[in-house]
Enzyme design. Structure first.
Site, mmCIF file in Angstrom:
data_model
loop_
_atom_site.group_PDB
_atom_site.id
_atom_site.type_symbol
_atom_site.label_atom_id
_atom_site.label_comp_id
_atom_site.label_asym_id
_atom_site.label_seq_id
_atom_site.Cartn_x
_atom_site.Cartn_y
_atom_site.Cartn_z
ATOM 1 C CG ASP A 236 -1.888 1.101 1.294
ATOM 2 O OD1 ASP A 236 -2.756 1.146 0.405
ATOM 3 O OD2 ASP A 236 -1.813 1.931 2.222
ATOM 4 C CD GLU A 310 -2.377 2.084 -3.398
ATOM 5 O OE1 GLU A 310 -3.530 2.522 -3.506
ATOM 6 O OE2 GLU A 310 -1.708 2.222 -2.363
#
Length: 590
Positions: A236, A310
């Site tokens: 993330d 990401e």
């Protein structure tokens, strides 16, 4: 399946259609590692399946439904966070990276889920959230208790404020969720203290990745989950760990997800994509490589443990730096996700994606929906040229449901034909739209309040799945409870309403995935087809001795297939004259 639209009498002929002289992408070896061509399905645990009836999805619910994914035909699953968390941002505020939140079950449930997935031949990727923790993490609590200048505070981004008495934030950075990116602490005696950085919610303080203890801690977390058998990590906010030295002011706003579909400033924001972030992932790659099984002198590449970034990074040349051969294996291709439904734009982004990934020897990834964006079945039902919304609610412009689904099916058929790896988001195989009429009082995304209720946020794409139309909560669990309300229209999209139904979106996905595998499209070479005109996307994928023609019509005139082409499947019925209709993709054998 929707009926074919009425077409202009003109038909785009195929007599002058021919593949380009040279392929845009040369393809991969047939025995390439699994991650170079895998289709990976994202499970959002809160909304997949509820085993205990509390209205929130859980790990036992996931385990029970895994055979559905084996039948769908995916290769792996990626799970959004299930760690211990106060759930201020749906689990992306982690309080303990080595345990399961009681909402979702226990470590034993995680082990059982991993074992069952592997038994079914599914690999398991878990989310890792390294940019920030929860403010209820033991380290952050210790930092608040220890006070300014303490070793505990060095693990986070604490700074003295500006102004005569420190009453102003250390700089002008803004939170992605809206409002300032700094929150002031209160000292033990009740007086205002230092400020801490949170690029997202105040309950998500950013780690200080310059600190060796932070780096060592996350390397240990990687090993903890690798030892339990996970096959990789989706990282993330992978572009956010390192901040520019001195934390200089940045007057630009922080759009949700980096404003990835806006014009891009040549300057690099001081909180994103700093060069030294790559040294972190080089160390992580060495850790994962050490877990690859070795038989004799041979490494089993089909059991590689992988990293996926990401990273909302522009331009693509910088984004692919995350997937150089000593860093991550994959990075999400958000440029493809944010591209408008315009043939020229699709051709441009596909070409640039291959060129960028090929420049570092990485596979390109393809994705159309995830837990952070409006589902593509709704997004593509908005007028072409619309700004991509962060959520759709009552009073907002509403998508054309039928048009959106037709285009979504055609877009997916493009995506799953493209060589490389593809990501699916739970429910897209049902054609699920966003919940666009959710009453605002049910919204839980922090972006809603932090933006001053200007952005509806991501709740619309996170609504629990419909499994059985005639059961309470559409079969999501044994009770009628759901943590977000399901729209009444979700009943028509339920799994049991589509299984075995010719032309349903679920059966289309199953056919696309089976044909992709049979024809080895994930490792094929890619060549554009010339001669169709500006409203058509057409290409050939050459793999396993077979040539697959893909034709997508974004115009109003019917498009003829070449003589001798044999249709394999179509996202919508062909027109009566056998041509490809508007917003339709066809796969054909040449």
């Amino acid at each position: 399946m929707t009926a074919s639209p009425t077409l202009d009498p003109t038909v785009v002929p195929a007599t002058d259609v021919t593949p380009a002289a040279h392929p845009t992408h040369a393809g991969s070896a047939a025995d390439s590692p699994w991650w170079r061509h895998a289709v990976i399905y994202q499970i959002y645990p809160r909304s997949w399946a509820d085993a205990n009836g509390d209205g929130i999805g859980d790990l036992p619910g996931i385990t029970a439904r895994l055979p559905y994914l084996r039948e769908l035909g995916v290769d792996a699953i990626w799970l959004s966070p299930f760690y211990t968390s106060p759930q201020a941002d749906a689990g992306y505020d982690v309080a303990d990276y080595r345990d399961i939140d009681p909402l979702f079950g226990t470590l034993a449930d995680a082990d059982a889920m991993l074992a069952r997935a592997h038994e079914l031949g599914l690999k398991v990727i878990v989310d890792l959230v390294p940019n920030h923790s929860s403010d209820e993490h033991a380290w952050f609590r210790a930092a608040l208790a220890a006070g300014p200048g303490s070793p505990e505070r060095e693990r986070y981004m604490f700074r003295d404020g500006q102004g005569e008495s420190g009453e102003l934030p250390p700089n002008d950075w803004r939170s992605v969720f809206g409002g300032p990116a700094w929150t002031r602490t209160v000292d033990a005696d009740g007086t205002p203290g230092q400020w801490y950085l949170h690029l997202f919610d105040p309950k998500q303080p950013d780690f200080n990745w310059e600190h060796p203890e932070v780096r060592a801690e996350f390397e240990d977390i990687l090993r903890f989950w690798l030892d339990r058998g996970v096959d990789g990590f989706r990282v993330d906010v992978a572009h956010g760990l390192i901040k520019e030295e001195g934390l200089p002011d940045w007057e630009e706003s922080q759009e949700m997800l980096g404003g990835a579909d806006e014009e891009h400033d040549e300057r690099r924001p001081p909180m994103w994509d700093q060069d030294r972030v790559h040294e972190i992932y080089q160390r992580w790659r060495r850790i994962l490589d050490a877990y690859n099984p070795v038989e004799g002198d041979t490494v089993d590449r089909n059991r590689d443990r992988i990293l996926c970034a990401e990273a909302w990074v522009h331009p693509q040349e910088r984004a692919v730096r995350y997937v150089r051969d000593d860093e991550m294996h994959q990075a999400f291709n958000f440029d493809f996700l944010t591209t408008q439904w315009v043939a020229a734009d699709l051709r441009t982004v596909i070409t640039s994606s291959f060129e960028a990934a090929d420049s570092v020897g990485a596979p390109s990834t393809w994705v159309l929906s995830n837990h952070d964006v409006v589902r593509h079945a709704s997004r593509l039902g908005l007028p072409v040229g619309s700004k991509r919304p962060n959520g759709i609610g009552i009073g907002d412009p509403q998508p054309d449901v039928e048009l959106g689904l037709r285009r979504a099916r055609a877009a997916t058929a493009i995506m799953l034909a493209l060589p490389g790896s593809a990501y699916l988001y739970q429910g897209e195989e049902l054609g699920l739209p966003d919940s666009t009429d959710m009453p605002d009082e049910y919204r839980q995304d922090p972006a809603w309040e932090r933006s001053g209720r200007m952005e509806r946020g991501r709740d619309g794409c996170r609504v629990p799945l419909p499994w059985e139309a005639d059961r309470p909560a559409f079969g999501f669990g044994p009770s009628a409870d759901t943590w977000l309300p399901q729209p009444a229209v979700y009943g028509r999209y339920a799994v049991d309403q589509q299984e075995g139904v010719e032309g349903s979106t679920l059966e289309l996905y199953r056919a696309l995935l089976a044909t992709r595998r049979e024809r080895a499209l994930g490792v094929g070479s890619f060549t554009w087809v010339e001669g169709y005109g500006e409203d058509v996307v057409a290409f050939v994928v050459d793999a396993a001795g077979e040539r697959t023609l893909v034709v997508t019509n974004l115009g109003t005139a019917g498009v003829a297939l070449p003589e001798g082409a044999s249709v394999l499947l179509s996202s919508a019925p062909l027109a009566q004259d056998g041509t490809v209709g508007t917003d339709t993709t066809v796969w054909a054998r040449l």
